[in-house]
Each structure stands twice: as structure tokens, then as C-alpha cells.
Design a protein around this motif. Structure first.
Motif, short mmCIF file in Angstrom:
data_model
loop_
_atom_site.label_atom_id
_atom_site.label_comp_id
_atom_site.label_asym_id
_atom_site.label_seq_id
_atom_site.Cartn_x
_atom_site.Cartn_y
_atom_site.Cartn_z
N GLY A 262 2.36 -23.93 2.03
CA GLY A 262 1.73 -23.20 0.95
C GLY A 262 2.10 -21.74 1.00
O GLY A 262 3.01 -21.32 1.71
N TYR A 263 1.34 -20.96 0.25
CA TYR A 263 1.62 -19.54 0.14
C TYR A 263 0.54 -18.74 0.84
O TYR A 263 -0.61 -19.14 0.92
CB TYR A 263 1.70 -19.13 -1.33
N TYR A 264 0.94 -17.59 1.32
CA TYR A 264 0.05 -16.72 2.06
C TYR A 264 0.09 -15.34 1.41
O TYR A 264 1.14 -14.71 1.35
CB TYR A 264 0.52 -16.64 3.52
N ARG A 265 -1.05 -14.90 0.89
CA ARG A 265 -1.13 -13.58 0.26
C ARG A 265 -2.23 -12.80 0.95
O ARG A 265 -3.31 -13.32 1.20
CB ARG A 265 -1.46 -13.71 -1.22
N SER A 266 -1.95 -11.55 1.25
CA SER A 266 -2.96 -10.71 1.89
C SER A 266 -2.74 -9.26 1.49
O SER A 266 -1.74 -8.90 0.87
CB SER A 266 -2.93 -10.86 3.41
N ARG A 267 -3.69 -8.45 1.88
CA ARG A 267 -3.63 -7.03 1.59
C ARG A 267 -4.31 -6.32 2.75
O ARG A 267 -5.36 -6.75 3.20
CB ARG A 267 -4.36 -6.74 0.29
N TRP A 268 -3.71 -5.28 3.23
CA TRP A 268 -4.40 -4.46 4.22
C TRP A 268 -4.36 -3.00 3.81
O TRP A 268 -3.38 -2.51 3.28
CB TRP A 268 -3.95 -4.71 5.66
N VAL A 269 -5.48 -2.36 4.07
CA VAL A 269 -5.67 -0.95 3.73
C VAL A 269 -6.08 -0.23 5.01
O VAL A 269 -6.99 -0.68 5.70
CB VAL A 269 -6.75 -0.79 2.65
#
Length: 74
Positions: free
Chosen positions: A2-9
Motif C-alpha cells: 500500500g501507500y504511506y503518507r505522513s507529515r512532520w513539522v
């Protein structure tokens, strides 16, 4: 699978008075950064075709860009 989406701030600093603070906001897809806002640069940068498209769109939004630029103050 599958797909892996993330965001880090993150706020990165090394001085006690936070005078050298840098605000970094990364958008990540399948472990690759595709778009980034860095307060020292002051605008969005795209690293993939999709990231470049989004960066251009976000950079044309003056309200969003101003919010991101002042994020280091928060």
C-alpha cells in the motif's frame, strides 16, 4: 503493501533564547519528502512533480504563505 503518507513539522534550534529557530514542515509519501516549507527559505519547495505542483499552488496563496512564515513565531 500500500501507500504511506505522513507529515512532520519541527522547530529546530540550538540557542537558549530560540533566536536561531527554524520551522520545517515536510510532506512525505512512501518515505520520500515531496514538498517542504522551511522558514529560512520562506516559501514551499517541491521535490517531485506532484510536490512542485503543490508548492507552486501554495506559494501563490498569499494568506497561507504568510501563515507559514509566521509559524516560527508561534
Amino acid at each position: 503493501n500500500g501507500y504511506y503518507r505522513s507529515r512532520w513539522v519541527k522547530c529546530i534550534y540550538s540557542s537558549r533564547d530560540f533566536s536561531d529557530m527554524v520551522y520545517v514542515d515536510n510532506a512525505i509519501f512512501n518515505k520520500d519528502v515531496y514538498r517542504q516549507f522551511n522558514s529560512t527559505v520562506g516559501y514551499f519547495v517541491g521535490y517531485t512533480a506532484h510536490g512542485v505542483y503543490n508548492a507552486e499552488r501554495f506559494n501563490n496563496d498569499t494568506n497561507l504563505l504568510q501563515q507559514m512564515r509566521t509559524s516560527v513565531e508561534r
